[in-house]
Each structure stands twice: as structure tokens, then as C-alpha cells.
Write a protein that holds these residues in place. Structure first.
Motif, PDB file in Angstrom:
ATOM      1  N   TRP A   1      -3.419  14.265  -7.928  1.00 35.42           N
ATOM      2  CA  TRP A   1      -2.701  13.315  -7.159  1.00 35.42           C
ATOM      3  C   TRP A   1      -3.364  11.778  -7.086  1.00 35.42           C
ATOM      4  CZ3 TRP A   1       1.277  15.411  -4.592  1.00 35.42           C
ATOM      5  CH2 TRP A   1       1.508  16.685  -4.705  1.00 35.42           C
ATOM      6  N   GLU A   2      -3.808  11.630  -8.358  1.00 34.01           N
ATOM      7  CA  GLU A   2      -4.597  10.131  -8.381  1.00 34.01           C
ATOM      8  C   GLU A   2      -3.349   9.188  -8.125  1.00 34.01           C
ATOM      9  OE1 GLU A   2      -8.119   8.169 -10.805  1.00 34.01           O
ATOM     10  OE2 GLU A   2      -7.594  10.005 -11.250  1.00 34.01           O
ATOM     11  N   ALA A   3      -2.226   9.373  -8.222  1.00 28.38           N
ATOM     12  CA  ALA A   3      -1.225   8.288  -8.199  1.00 28.38           C
ATOM     13  C   ALA A   3      -1.152   8.115  -6.691  1.00 28.38           C
ATOM     14  CB  ALA A   3      -0.036   8.784  -8.662  1.00 28.38           C
ATOM     15  N   ILE A   4      -1.337   8.920  -5.912  1.00 30.13           N
ATOM     16  CA  ILE A   4      -1.157   8.763  -4.178  1.00 30.13           C
ATOM     17  C   ILE A   4      -2.461   8.314  -3.479  1.00 30.13           C
ATOM     18  CG2 ILE A   4      -0.433   9.944  -2.116  1.00 30.13           C
ATOM     19  CD1 ILE A   4       1.356  11.622  -3.907  1.00 30.13           C
ATOM     20  N   PHE A   5      -3.537   8.995  -4.167  1.00 34.06           N
ATOM     21  CA  PHE A   5      -4.935   9.118  -3.488  1.00 34.06           C
ATOM     22  C   PHE A   5      -5.938   8.951  -4.523  1.00 34.06           C
ATOM     23  CE2 PHE A   5      -2.619  11.907  -0.434  1.00 34.06           C
ATOM     24  CZ  PHE A   5      -2.672  10.829   0.645  1.00 34.06           C
ATOM     25  N   THR A   6      -6.733   8.054  -4.642  1.00 36.83           N
ATOM     26  CA  THR A   6      -7.876   7.921  -5.673  1.00 36.83           C
ATOM     27  C   THR A   6      -8.880   8.582  -4.927  1.00 36.83           C
ATOM     28  OG1 THR A   6      -8.656   5.787  -4.664  1.00 36.83           O
ATOM     29  CG2 THR A   6      -6.969   5.618  -6.502  1.00 36.83           C
ATOM     30  N   ASN A   7      -9.813   8.595  -5.821  1.00 35.62           N
ATOM     31  CA  ASN A   7     -11.321   9.312  -5.316  1.00 35.62           C
ATOM     32  C   ASN A   7     -11.875   8.539  -4.339  1.00 35.62           C
ATOM     33  OD1 ASN A   7     -10.947  11.241  -7.424  1.00 35.62           O
ATOM     34  ND2 ASN A   7     -12.265  10.179  -8.832  1.00 35.62           N
ATOM     35  N   VAL A   8     -11.917   7.499  -4.328  1.00 38.05           N
ATOM     36  CA  VAL A   8     -12.500   6.547  -3.283  1.00 38.05           C
ATOM     37  C   VAL A   8     -11.599   6.747  -2.005  1.00 38.05           C
ATOM     38  CG1 VAL A   8     -12.826   4.051  -2.465  1.00 38.05           C
ATOM     39  CG2 VAL A   8     -13.296   4.883  -5.041  1.00 38.05           C
ATOM     40  N   THR A   9     -10.482   6.739  -2.053  1.00 36.45           N
ATOM     41  CA  THR A   9      -9.409   6.867  -0.714  1.00 36.45           C
ATOM     42  C   THR A   9      -9.809   8.162  -0.095  1.00 36.45           C
ATOM     43  OG1 THR A   9      -7.839   5.460  -1.751  1.00 36.45           O
ATOM     44  CG2 THR A   9      -7.452   6.751   0.043  1.00 36.45           C
TER      45      THR A   9
END
Length: 82
Positions: free
Chosen positions: A5-13
Motif C-alpha cells: 500500500w505504499e501508494a497510499i501510506f508510506t513507511n514513514v506515514t
């Protein structure tokens, strides 16, 4: 591990969201603990302090010297010293 789901939530988010949720859970837990402690103290404060069943050392000595019959742990004794 690949995050799908990196397009919606990045690791930092996701890390920020997780930390925020943990902080909220911690604050809720502390508040619940404080409320429980205050409630416990109020209930304990309303109870009578009944110490009539406790016999101190002086009272025990007075009982032993008196002519009265007294009960101790379900057994009765009569003072025969005269």
C-alpha cells in the motif's frame, strides 16, 4: 518486506500513525488508571474502620488480669488467678 500500500501510506506515514495510536492508547490507559484509583479511594473512605475485633497488647494484659471471661480464636478462657 515489500509494502503493498505504499501508494497510499508510506513507511514513514505508517510509523507516525502507529506512534499516534500508541500515544492515544497510553493516555487512555493512564486516565483509566487514575479514575480507578480515585474511585477506589472514595469507596475506601466511605467504609467504617472497624477495629473492635483487634486486641492490643495492653488490652490483652488487662483481660488476663481481670476476672472476666473472654474468647480468643473460638476458645474460651476464665481467669482463675485470685
Amino acid at each position: 518486506m515489500i509494502w503493498k500500500w505504499e501508494a497510499i501510506f508510506t513507511n514513514v506515514t505508517m510509523t507516525k500513525i502507529t506512534l499516534a495510536m500508541m500515544m492515544l492508547l497510553t493516555i487512555y490507559g493512564v486516565m483509566a488508571y487514575v479514575r480507578a484509583k480515585i474511585s477506589y479511594k472514595k469507596v475506601r473512605g466511605n467504609q467504617r474502620h472497624n477495629k473492635t475485633w483487634r486486641v492490643g497488647r495492653k488490652e490483652a494484659d488487662q483481660l488476663m488480669k481481670s476476672d472476666e471471661i473472654y474468647i480468643k480464636l473460638g476458645e474460651y478462657y476464665e481467669n482463675n488467678e485470685q
